[in-house]
Design an enzyme around this catalytic site. Structure first.
Site, PDB file in Angstrom:
ATOM      1  N   ASP A 133       0.951  -1.302   0.048  1.00  0.00           N
ATOM      2  CA  ASP A 133       0.063  -0.169   0.131  1.00  0.00           C
ATOM      3  C   ASP A 133       0.890   1.162   0.073  1.00  0.00           C
ATOM      4  O   ASP A 133       0.528   2.112  -0.615  1.00  0.00           O
ATOM      5  CB  ASP A 133      -0.899  -0.012   1.260  1.00  0.00           C
ATOM      6  CG  ASP A 133      -2.073  -1.206   1.457  1.00  0.00           C
ATOM      7  OD1 ASP A 133      -2.418  -1.795  -0.014  1.00  0.00           O
ATOM      8  OD2 ASP A 133      -2.322  -1.711   2.426  1.00  0.00           O
TER       9      ASP A 133
ATOM     10  N   HIS B  57      -5.638  -3.529   5.367  1.00  0.00           N
ATOM     11  CA  HIS B  57      -4.805  -3.932   4.019  1.00  0.00           C
ATOM     12  C   HIS B  57      -6.014  -4.607   3.216  1.00  0.00           C
ATOM     13  O   HIS B  57      -5.957  -5.658   2.486  1.00  0.00           O
ATOM     14  CB  HIS B  57      -3.713  -5.225   4.312  1.00  0.00           C
ATOM     15  CG  HIS B  57      -3.033  -5.437   2.747  1.00  0.00           C
ATOM     16  ND1 HIS B  57      -2.510  -4.149   2.158  1.00  0.00           N
ATOM     17  CD2 HIS B  57      -2.939  -6.487   2.402  1.00  0.00           C
ATOM     18  CE1 HIS B  57      -1.912  -4.915   1.189  1.00  0.00           C
ATOM     19  NE2 HIS B  57      -2.337  -6.307   1.162  1.00  0.00           N
TER      20      HIS B  57
END
Length: 298
Positions: A186, A213
């Site tokens: 990310d 996530h």
């Protein structure tokens, strides 16, 4: 500010100033010296993430022993990597009978094992299959390397990290400072997309990404990016692309896989940072999905 629902969905989430700084002090007393390197085990080493991840770890100077485990094909992967002229010694272990040998003496265990996402699947769709895989591997880690740092890549990370935590607690070996959900991809995506939007050198960009996530639990802190000028439209577009970058890759691969190469890079980056901290280096910082005491949410 985060909505309370987002706090609850991000039970394990926070930026870690690396639990690593605190981990380094304990680790340098209990493990090999930096010169000797660490033993790193990769569980799921023959898979789409595991193979390129193992290749990148073979190049890491802080890895002295690279132990590869999977249910099939690991000896071939290990033989291939062993021909690379870097210092890490490679061993391949195949099948559950050899899992204990793969883990014994490990300082770090990286777990990308499990099935990947396919078109139309969410990370939650993976839960029923990957949860049982991760639980079994967590039990093996508790038995064979109870003091190792565990880096969880297997999706859905928002669920697999708590599963590992509860498994370690049941075995009496849980240490919150040594369990990490790897959300570095990310951060990599945020860095890349922000650099593109601002016409910056990506090497000079570091965007903190907190939360979980998966989808909207991924929270890029774009307001903290020094010098950036975003329109509201850009903020919304960047946030959505960072949150759903995995879908972009799954669609582009047209059923042939998910984000494997970029995830391997991200996993190697996080592992490298952890190894630096364990060897005594200070000021090492990464974002991760870890236990948090920020709220009283269950």
């Amino acid at each position: 500010c985060l909505h309370p629902d987002q706090f609850r969905s991000c039970l394990f989430a926070q930026i870690i100033n690396m639990a690593f700084s605190r981990l380094a002090a304990a680790s340098t007393r209990g493990f090999a010296t930096a010169a000797g390197g660490k033993k790193v085990a990769v569980l799921g080493a023959a898979g789409g993430i595991g193979q390129p991840l193992s290749l990148l770890l073979k190049e890491n100077p802080n890895v002295s022993n690279l132990s590869l485990f999977d249910i099939v094909n690991t000896p071939g992967v290990a033989a291939d990597l062993s021909h690379i002229n870097t210092g890490a010694k490679v061993s391949g272990h195949v099948g559950n009978d050899q899992l204990g040998d793969a883990l014994t003496g490990s300082d770090v265990v990286v777990i990308p094992a499990g099935v990947p996402r396919k078109p139309g699947m969410t990370r939650d769709d993976l839960f029923n299959t990957n949860a049982s895989i991760v639980k079994a591997l967590g039990e093996a880690c508790a038995k064979h390397c109870p003091t190792a740092s565990l880096l969880i890549i297997s999706n859905p990370v928002n669920s697999t990290v708590p599963i590992i935590a509860e498994t370690l607690k049941a075995a009496g070996v849980y240490d919150a400072k040594k369990l990490f959900g790897v959300t570095t991809l990310d951060v990599c995506r945020a860095n890349t997309f922000v650099a593109d939007s601002q016409d910056w050198d990506v090497a000079d960009v570091e965007v903190n990404v907190v939360g979980g996530h998966a989808g909207t639990t991924i929270l890029p802190l774009l307001s903290q990016v020094q010098g950036a000028k975003f329109s509201q439209e850009q903020i919304e577009a960047l946030t959505h692309r960072i949150q759903f970058g995995g879908d972009e890759v799954v669609k582009a691969k047209d059923g042939a896989g998910s984000a494997t190469l970029s995830m391997a890079y991200a996993g190697a980056r996080f592992t490298s940072s952890l190894l630096k901290a364990m060897s005594g280096e200070t000021g090492v910082t990464e974002c991760a999905f870890v236990e948090s005491g920020i709220t009283d949410a269950p």
